[in-house]
Write a protein that holds these residues in place. Structure first.
Motif, PDB file in Angstrom:
ATOM      1  N   PRO A  27     -23.608  30.616  73.555  1.00  0.00           N
ATOM      2  CA  PRO A  27     -22.350  31.330  73.222  1.00  0.00           C
ATOM      3  C   PRO A  27     -21.979  30.794  72.058  1.00  0.00           C
ATOM      4  CG  PRO A  27     -22.206  29.602  74.771  1.00  0.00           C
ATOM      5  CD  PRO A  27     -23.592  29.645  74.610  1.00  0.00           C
ATOM      6  N   PHE A  28     -21.211  31.787  71.037  1.00  0.00           N
ATOM      7  CA  PHE A  28     -20.853  31.316  69.725  1.00  0.00           C
ATOM      8  C   PHE A  28     -19.008  31.581  69.629  1.00  0.00           C
ATOM      9  CE2 PHE A  28     -21.726  35.703  69.574  1.00  0.00           C
ATOM     10  CZ  PHE A  28     -20.788  36.505  69.219  1.00  0.00           C
ATOM     11  N   GLY A  29     -18.623  31.997  70.965  1.00  0.00           N
ATOM     12  CA  GLY A  29     -17.200  31.778  70.718  1.00  0.00           C
ATOM     13  C   GLY A  29     -16.538  32.652  69.578  1.00  0.00           C
ATOM     14  N   GLY A  30     -15.763  31.718  68.874  1.00  0.00           N
ATOM     15  CA  GLY A  30     -15.011  32.203  67.576  1.00  0.00           C
ATOM     16  C   GLY A  30     -15.526  31.672  66.310  1.00  0.00           C
ATOM     17  N   ASN A  31     -16.997  31.410  66.522  1.00  0.00           N
ATOM     18  CA  ASN A  31     -17.595  30.691  65.374  1.00  0.00           C
ATOM     19  C   ASN A  31     -18.077  31.740  64.198  1.00  0.00           C
ATOM     20  OD1 ASN A  31     -16.840  27.987  66.117  1.00  0.00           O
ATOM     21  ND2 ASN A  31     -18.621  28.320  67.418  1.00  0.00           N
ATOM     22  N   TYR A  32     -18.177  32.988  64.239  1.00  0.00           N
ATOM     23  CA  TYR A  32     -19.011  33.972  63.649  1.00  0.00           C
ATOM     24  C   TYR A  32     -18.286  35.086  63.497  1.00  0.00           C
ATOM     25  CZ  TYR A  32     -23.257  31.020  64.455  1.00  0.00           C
ATOM     26  OH  TYR A  32     -24.146  30.192  64.614  1.00  0.00           O
ATOM     27  N   ALA A  33     -18.227  35.641  62.200  1.00  0.00           N
ATOM     28  CA  ALA A  33     -17.754  37.008  62.026  1.00  0.00           C
ATOM     29  C   ALA A  33     -18.467  38.208  62.725  1.00  0.00           C
ATOM     30  CB  ALA A  33     -17.884  37.103  60.474  1.00  0.00           C
ATOM     31  N   MET A  34     -17.877  39.258  63.094  1.00  0.00           N
ATOM     32  CA  MET A  34     -18.702  40.206  63.749  1.00  0.00           C
ATOM     33  C   MET A  34     -18.360  41.586  62.931  1.00  0.00           C
ATOM     34  SD  MET A  34     -18.048  39.348  67.746  1.00  0.00           S
ATOM     35  CE  MET A  34     -19.563  40.397  68.080  1.00  0.00           C
ATOM     36  N   SER A  52     -12.719  38.704  61.163  1.00  0.00           N
ATOM     37  CA  SER A  52     -13.142  37.262  61.066  1.00  0.00           C
ATOM     38  C   SER A  52     -13.470  36.539  62.308  1.00  0.00           C
ATOM     39  CB  SER A  52     -12.147  36.636  60.127  1.00  0.00           C
ATOM     40  OG  SER A  52     -10.952  36.629  61.019  1.00  0.00           O
ATOM     41  N   TYR A  53     -14.102  35.350  62.134  1.00  0.00           N
ATOM     42  CA  TYR A  53     -14.536  34.452  63.248  1.00  0.00           C
ATOM     43  C   TYR A  53     -13.412  34.155  64.283  1.00  0.00           C
ATOM     44  CZ  TYR A  53     -12.910  30.363  60.587  1.00  0.00           C
ATOM     45  OH  TYR A  53     -12.188  29.517  60.127  1.00  0.00           O
ATOM     46  N   GLY A  54     -12.318  33.974  63.639  1.00  0.00           N
ATOM     47  CA  GLY A  54     -11.100  33.777  64.694  1.00  0.00           C
ATOM     48  C   GLY A  54     -10.535  34.936  64.964  1.00  0.00           C
ATOM     49  N   GLY A 103     -18.051  30.796  60.521  1.00  0.00           N
ATOM     50  CA  GLY A 103     -17.102  30.610  59.495  1.00  0.00           C
ATOM     51  C   GLY A 103     -16.769  31.743  58.549  1.00  0.00           C
ATOM     52  N   PRO A 104     -15.915  31.443  57.759  1.00  0.00           N
ATOM     53  CA  PRO A 104     -15.631  32.631  56.969  1.00  0.00           C
ATOM     54  C   PRO A 104     -16.747  33.362  56.051  1.00  0.00           C
ATOM     55  CG  PRO A 104     -14.749  30.769  55.981  1.00  0.00           C
ATOM     56  CD  PRO A 104     -15.501  30.320  57.352  1.00  0.00           C
TER      57      PRO A 104
END
Length: 129
Positions: A27-34, A52-54, A103-104
């Motif tokens: 699980p990468f949650g909100g750590n990566y941009a998509m 963005s990741y968030g 991250g960003p």
């Protein structure tokens, strides 16, 4: 991380579709941009949209700005692309992608396919005239 895109199909001009991308594995949650890319018949793969990741920042190709909306649910490790007012030129295989770093990303990097190292298998969108 494995990505699976789904939701494509055949739609008439002016119609709508919602694509989704589900991530599995660590699980990468909100750590990566998509991001979403697409490749139309006889065309090169092109950037469509990124988030963005968030989830606080979104980026669009000029060709889809105001027409497509990208979103994500970090609790579920999913990303979506709401596509409205579809046109025949939107016909393509749509791929979801994740970069190899957390991250960003820089403003320009969001649009570069070489930044993304994890790709889904693609889902076909066909818009009939």
């Amino acid at each position: 991380v494995q990505l699976q895109a789904y939701g494509g199909g055949l739609v008439q001009t002016g119609g709508s579709l919602r694509l989704s991308c589900a991530a599995s594995g660590p699980p990468f949650g909100g750590n990566y941009a998509m991001a979403w890319f697409r490749q139309g018949p006889g065309k090169e793969r092109e950037f469509v949209a990124a988030i963005s990741y968030g989830g606080g920042s979104t980026y669009y190709a000029d060709s889809v700005k105001g027409q497509f909306t990208i979103s994500r649910d970090n609790a579920l490790d999913t990303m979506s692309l709401q596509m409205n007012k579809l046109k025949p030129e939107d016909t393509a295989i749509y791929y979801c992608a994740v970069p190899n770093r957390r991250g960003p990303l820089s403003f320009s990097d969001y649009r570069l396919s070489r930044v993304y190292t994890h790709w889904g298998q693609g889902t076909l969108v066909t818009v009939s005239s």
